[in-house]
Design a protein around this motif. Sequence first.
Motif, mmCIF file in Angstrom:
data_model
loop_
_atom_site.group_PDB
_atom_site.id
_atom_site.type_symbol
_atom_site.label_atom_id
_atom_site.label_comp_id
_atom_site.label_asym_id
_atom_site.label_seq_id
_atom_site.Cartn_x
_atom_site.Cartn_y
_atom_site.Cartn_z
ATOM 1 N N GLU A 12 0.792 -1.143 -0.091
ATOM 2 C CA GLU A 12 -0.094 -0.082 -0.044
ATOM 3 C C GLU A 12 0.807 1.205 -0.008
ATOM 4 N N GLN A 13 2.159 0.981 -0.149
ATOM 5 C CA GLN A 13 2.966 2.362 0.108
ATOM 6 C C GLN A 13 2.784 3.034 -1.246
ATOM 7 N N PRO A 14 3.189 4.180 -1.398
ATOM 8 C CA PRO A 14 3.363 4.823 -2.822
ATOM 9 C C PRO A 14 4.503 4.550 -3.567
ATOM 10 N N GLY A 15 4.438 4.535 -4.954
ATOM 11 C CA GLY A 15 5.429 4.314 -5.728
ATOM 12 C C GLY A 15 4.983 3.181 -6.576
ATOM 13 N N GLY A 16 6.005 3.001 -7.712
ATOM 14 C CA GLY A 16 5.975 2.205 -8.831
ATOM 15 C C GLY A 16 5.973 0.868 -8.311
ATOM 16 N N VAL A 17 6.884 0.640 -7.516
ATOM 17 C CA VAL A 17 7.119 -0.966 -6.981
ATOM 18 C C VAL A 17 5.629 -1.600 -6.534
ATOM 19 N N SER A 18 5.442 -0.652 -5.541
ATOM 20 C CA SER A 18 4.091 -1.019 -5.004
ATOM 21 C C SER A 18 2.851 -1.264 -5.636
ATOM 22 N N SER A 19 2.820 -0.340 -6.677
ATOM 23 C CA SER A 19 1.533 -0.276 -7.335
ATOM 24 C C SER A 19 1.603 -1.240 -8.682
ATOM 25 N N MET A 20 2.770 -1.776 -8.902
ATOM 26 C CA MET A 20 3.051 -2.821 -9.969
ATOM 27 C C MET A 20 2.840 -4.166 -9.276
ATOM 28 N N VAL A 21 3.742 -4.671 -8.428
ATOM 29 C CA VAL A 21 3.919 -5.974 -7.858
ATOM 30 C C VAL A 21 2.537 -6.666 -7.548
ATOM 31 N N PRO A 22 1.549 -6.116 -6.857
ATOM 32 C CA PRO A 22 0.183 -6.666 -6.525
ATOM 33 C C PRO A 22 -0.545 -7.147 -7.762
ATOM 34 N N TYR A 23 -0.380 -6.310 -9.083
ATOM 35 C CA TYR A 23 -0.811 -6.743 -10.338
ATOM 36 C C TYR A 23 -0.120 -7.758 -10.867
ATOM 37 N N ILE A 24 1.121 -8.087 -10.781
ATOM 38 C CA ILE A 24 1.855 -9.174 -10.939
ATOM 39 C C ILE A 24 1.340 -10.297 -10.369
ATOM 40 N N GLN A 25 1.185 -10.372 -9.237
ATOM 41 C CA GLN A 25 0.711 -11.443 -8.377
ATOM 42 C C GLN A 25 -0.782 -11.790 -8.899
ATOM 43 N N GLU A 26 -1.556 -10.766 -9.149
ATOM 44 C CA GLU A 26 -3.023 -11.235 -9.620
ATOM 45 C C GLU A 26 -3.042 -11.863 -10.939
ATOM 46 N N ASN A 27 -2.140 -11.542 -11.976
ATOM 47 C CA ASN A 27 -2.030 -11.927 -13.307
ATOM 48 C C ASN A 27 -1.500 -13.375 -13.405
ATOM 49 N N PHE A 28 -0.603 -13.587 -12.586
ATOM 50 C CA PHE A 28 0.156 -14.787 -12.459
ATOM 51 C C PHE A 28 -0.848 -15.796 -11.757
ATOM 52 N N ASN A 29 -1.644 -15.301 -10.796
ATOM 53 C CA ASN A 29 -2.437 -16.351 -10.045
ATOM 54 C C ASN A 29 -3.423 -16.734 -11.234
ATOM 55 N N LYS A 30 -4.128 -15.798 -11.736
ATOM 56 C CA LYS A 30 -4.916 -16.169 -12.958
ATOM 57 C C LYS A 30 -4.508 -17.392 -13.812
ATOM 58 N N LEU A 31 -3.239 -17.287 -13.968
ATOM 59 C CA LEU A 31 -2.501 -18.503 -14.859
ATOM 60 C C LEU A 31 -2.046 -19.492 -14.224
ATOM 61 N N ASP A 32 -2.757 -19.632 -13.031
ATOM 62 C CA ASP A 32 -2.740 -20.863 -12.042
ATOM 63 C C ASP A 32 -1.087 -21.069 -11.507
ATOM 64 N N TRP A 33 -0.316 -19.984 -11.708
ATOM 65 C CA TRP A 33 0.891 -19.906 -10.982
ATOM 66 C C TRP A 33 0.585 -19.449 -9.535
ATOM 67 N N ASN A 34 1.099 -20.316 -8.597
ATOM 68 C CA ASN A 34 1.146 -19.814 -6.918
ATOM 69 C C ASN A 34 2.282 -18.749 -6.539
ATOM 70 N N MET A 35 1.571 -17.580 -6.551
ATOM 71 C CA MET A 35 2.503 -16.540 -6.176
ATOM 72 C C MET A 35 2.225 -15.742 -4.854
ATOM 73 N N GLU A 36 3.198 -15.599 -4.052
ATOM 74 C CA GLU A 36 2.792 -14.865 -2.742
ATOM 75 C C GLU A 36 3.743 -13.482 -2.593
ATOM 76 N N ILE A 37 3.477 -12.496 -1.849
ATOM 77 C CA ILE A 37 3.926 -11.374 -1.404
ATOM 78 C C ILE A 37 4.574 -11.272 -0.212
ATOM 79 N N PHE A 38 5.745 -11.024 0.152
ATOM 80 C CA PHE A 38 6.376 -10.874 1.352
ATOM 81 C C PHE A 38 7.067 -9.326 1.598
#
Length: 374
Positions: A12-38
Amino acid sequence: MKILQAMFFPPEQPGGVSSMVPYIQENFNKLDWNMEIFYLPKRIRNKGIDDVEFTTFDWKKHEGSVIVDKYIQTLKDYMWWTKLRLQESYDLIHAHHPIAGLVMKKCFPQTPVIITIHSSYEKELLLNHKISQDSSEHQFFTSIYRELESHLDGMITVSKSFKNYLSTFVENKDWIEVIYNGYDFDRFRPITHDNNIPQIISLCRLVPAKGLDILLEACVQLKKRGHSFVLHIIGDGPIRKDLEIMAKEMDVYEEIIFYGYMLHPEEFIPFYDIFVLPSRAEAFGSVFAEAALSQLALVGTNIGGIAEQIDHGKNGLLVPVDDVLSLTNALEELVTSPNFRNKLAKNAWEKAKTEYSITRVIDQLKTIYLKHVN
C-alpha cells in the motif's frame, strides 16, 4: 510453480514498485501460478541481531555512519522477520530491493533468487544532500551491486539508461536484463474535459531530487508572462513546508494547491491537462507512464528512464535538468496551445498503451522465471 515476490515496502506504500507487484501477483495467479508477496512491516524496528558479512567487500570500513548503520540494521530486521515468518520452500524468489535479495539468498541458498533494481538509493541520497559523491556511504551503497551479482541468480532493471548506470558497478553487464514497468490499464480512464484555465499536475515524493524548486521558479516566470494556470502538487515529504514557504515568498502560492499524500491519484489525474516533473534523476519514472495512460501532455527532464518514455515534440517535451528557462518555455507552449498539448497527450496515451502493458511484463517475467527454474 511456487514463487515469492519479496518486497521491501508494504504494497500500500506509494511508488511504482508497490503499485505494480500486486498486479503481477494477480495476473500470475490467474494463470494458476502460485505467487505470494512478502514484505517487512513498518513496525519492525531493531529486532535483528545476526551479524552481517559481505563476501565482496568489508562493510565495517563504513561502520559509524548513521545512514550505513541504519541500512545494516534494516537488513538484520528483514533477516529476523524472514526467519520468523517464512517456513515454506519456493521454486523461485523475485526480490524488489537489495536488502530483500541478499536476505532471501541467505535464508534460501538453494533457491534461485533474482532481483529487480527499481531505483538507486545512493543517487537519491546524493540528490537529497544526505551524502556526498565518493564518500564512505556512497562507496558502501555502490558496492552492494557487486555483492548482489556475486550471490544472486539474475538482475532486472527498469530502463536501458539505468542498466548502463548499474553496469559500472558489476563485472558482467550482460547479467542485467531490462523490463520496463507495466500497468493494469483498467486503473486509468482518460476523461474528455475542457478546462478554461490549464490545470498542471505534479505527483511525487517531496524531496530535492524531484526538482520541484525548479518547477516553482518556472511557475513564477509563467505568471510574470501573464499566463493563468493552476499547479496541483500531489505527494508529501520532508521539503513540503519549504516548498510552501517558497511559493508564498515568490507570490505563486495562490496558483498552487498542495494536496499531501493521496492513495489513488489515478482517479483524479485524468481531469488535469499537463503532467510535469523536473526530476534530477529517475531510473524509470512510473508517474510519467501513469500520466500518459491518463492522457495528459508530459513535460520531463532529459535524463534516465524519462528520456526513454518521452519522444520530444511527439508525445511530450523534454528539458535539461535544473533549467528554469527551458521548463518555463515548455510549460508556456502547452499552456497557450490546447491543440498541441492534446496532440501530445493522445500520442503519449497511444505509446503507453502499446509499451506499458502488464501482460507484456508477465510474458517477460515468465520467460525469465522458467529460465532460472529449468
